[in-house]
Scaffold this motif. Structure first.
Motif, PDB file in Angstrom:
ATOM      1  N   LEU A  21      -3.010   1.087  -2.943  1.00 38.29           N
ATOM      2  CA  LEU A  21      -3.860   1.100  -1.756  1.00 38.29           C
ATOM      3  C   LEU A  21      -5.328   0.945  -2.143  1.00 38.29           C
ATOM      4  O   LEU A  21      -6.048   0.122  -1.575  1.00 38.29           O
TER       5      LEU A  21
ATOM      6  N   PHE B 186      -1.847   9.211   5.754  1.00 40.33           N
ATOM      7  CA  PHE B 186      -2.218   7.841   6.104  1.00 40.33           C
ATOM      8  C   PHE B 186      -0.964   6.985   6.319  1.00 40.33           C
ATOM      9  O   PHE B 186      -0.874   6.245   7.294  1.00 40.33           O
TER      10      PHE B 186
ATOM     11  N   THR C 194      -8.686   0.067   0.795  1.00 39.02           N
ATOM     12  CA  THR C 194      -9.674   1.119   0.578  1.00 39.02           C
ATOM     13  C   THR C 194     -10.492   1.352   1.839  1.00 39.02           C
ATOM     14  O   THR C 194     -10.698   2.494   2.256  1.00 39.02           O
TER      15      THR C 194
ATOM     16  N   TYR D  23      -3.110  10.632   1.455  1.00 42.62           N
ATOM     17  CA  TYR D  23      -2.351   9.391   1.360  1.00 42.62           C
ATOM     18  C   TYR D  23      -1.033   9.448   2.150  1.00 42.62           C
ATOM     19  O   TYR D  23      -0.749   8.553   2.947  1.00 42.62           O
TER      20      TYR D  23
ATOM     21  N   PHE E 270      -8.282   2.926   4.602  1.00 45.00           N
ATOM     22  CA  PHE E 270      -8.002   4.318   4.239  1.00 45.00           C
ATOM     23  C   PHE E 270      -9.248   5.171   4.465  1.00 45.00           C
ATOM     24  O   PHE E 270      -9.171   6.268   5.017  1.00 45.00           O
TER      25      PHE E 270
ATOM     26  N   LEU F 123      -0.893   5.276  -4.125  1.00 41.41           N
ATOM     27  CA  LEU F 123      -2.307   5.372  -3.772  1.00 41.41           C
ATOM     28  C   LEU F 123      -3.112   4.384  -4.608  1.00 41.41           C
ATOM     29  O   LEU F 123      -4.060   3.765  -4.113  1.00 41.41           O
TER      30      LEU F 123
ATOM     31  N   TRP G 193       0.826  -1.208   0.000  1.00 44.93           N
ATOM     32  CA  TRP G 193       0.000   0.000   0.000  1.00 44.93           C
ATOM     33  C   TRP G 193       0.857   1.253   0.000  1.00 44.93           C
ATOM     34  O   TRP G 193       0.432   2.301  -0.478  1.00 44.93           O
TER      35      TRP G 193
ATOM     36  N   TYR H 171      -1.675   3.028  10.345  1.00 43.85           N
ATOM     37  CA  TYR H 171      -0.994   2.240   9.320  1.00 43.85           C
ATOM     38  C   TYR H 171       0.309   1.645   9.860  1.00 43.85           C
ATOM     39  O   TYR H 171       0.587   0.463   9.661  1.00 43.85           O
TER      40      TYR H 171
END
Length: 181
Positions: A60, A162, A67, A159, A70, A57, A53, A168
Motif C-alpha cells: 500500500l 482501511f 499512500t 491498515y 490511506f 501495508l 494494496w 477502500y
C-alpha cells in the motif's frame, strides 16, 4: 474509454480538496469513487494496483496513490499522525546534509516525539528517551526505533481498518466494474 491525464501533484491537490470538503460536510468516499469511475485507468489508480494494496501495508505504502488514499482515510478518522511521522522519517533517512538533518530532527522531535507534542505518536518511554539522547548528534538512524513502532501500529490497527473501510471496498468495487465493462 478515454484516459484522463492527471499529474500526481494535481491528484494530491484533489485529494486534499476532497478532505477539506469532507470537513465541511462533503463525502470523501463519493468524490474518490466519482473520480475513479470516470476513469479507472488513471495512472496508479486501477483495480489491479488497488487489489494488491490488500496484500501488505508495504504494498500500500509503495504506491503513491495508495499512500495518499490511506493518508486521507486516516485524516478522516483524525488519526493521521502515525503516517505523517512515518513519511517524514522516510524522507529524513535520505538526507545527506548534517545541518539540514539536525534542523529537521529537531522539528520532528518537537512535533511528534516530545511529551505533549502537538502530534505526539504512541511510543514507549524508553524509545522516547533514546531519541532524546540521539538528538545531541542526530543521524539518519535516530528515529528508526520509533519509525518501526509506528509502522507496526499502523500494520496491526490502521491498515486492517482501511481494508475493511467502505472507502477502500467501494473504490475496489468501482474500479472492478470499470474493468469488466
Amino acid at each position: 474509454m478515454p484516459s484522463i491525464d492527471v499529474s500526481p501533484q494535481r491528484e494530491l491537490q484533489n485529494l486534499n480538496m476532497d478532505l477539506n470538503n469532507k470537513k465541511r460536510g462533503g463525502n470523501l468516499k463519493s468524490r474518490l469513487q466519482c473520480r475513479s469511475s470516470q476513469d479507472a485507468n488513471i495512472e496508479g489508480l486501477c483495480y489491479e494496483d488497488m487489489s494488491q494494496w490488500s496484500q501488505s501495508l508495504e504494498r500500500l505504502l509503495s504506491s503513491k496513490y495508495g499512500t495518499k488514499i490511506f493518508q486521507a482515510f486516516l485524516k478522516s478518522e483524525f488519526s493521521d499522525e502515525n503516517i505523517e511521522f512515518w513519511l517524514l522519517c522516510e524522507d529524513y533517512k535520505k538526507m545527506k546534509s548534517s545541518f539540514r538533518m539536525s534542523s529537521r530532527a529537531k522539528k520532528i522531535f518537537k512535533r511528534y516525539i516530545q511529551a505533549e507534542a502537538p502530534r505526539e505518536i504512541n511510543i514507549d518511554h524508553n524509545t522516547r528517551e533514546l531519541i532524546r539522547r540521539n538528538m545531541k548528534t542526530p543521524n539518519s538512524l535516530c528515529f528508526d526505533d520509533a519509525r518501526r513502532i509506528v509502522y507496526g501500529l499502523m500494520e496491526r490497527d490502521s491498515y486492517p481498518r482501511f481494508l475493511r473501510s467502505d472507502l477502500y471496498q467501494d473504490l475496489l468495487e468501482t474500479t472492478s466494474e470499470s474493468v469488466q465493462m
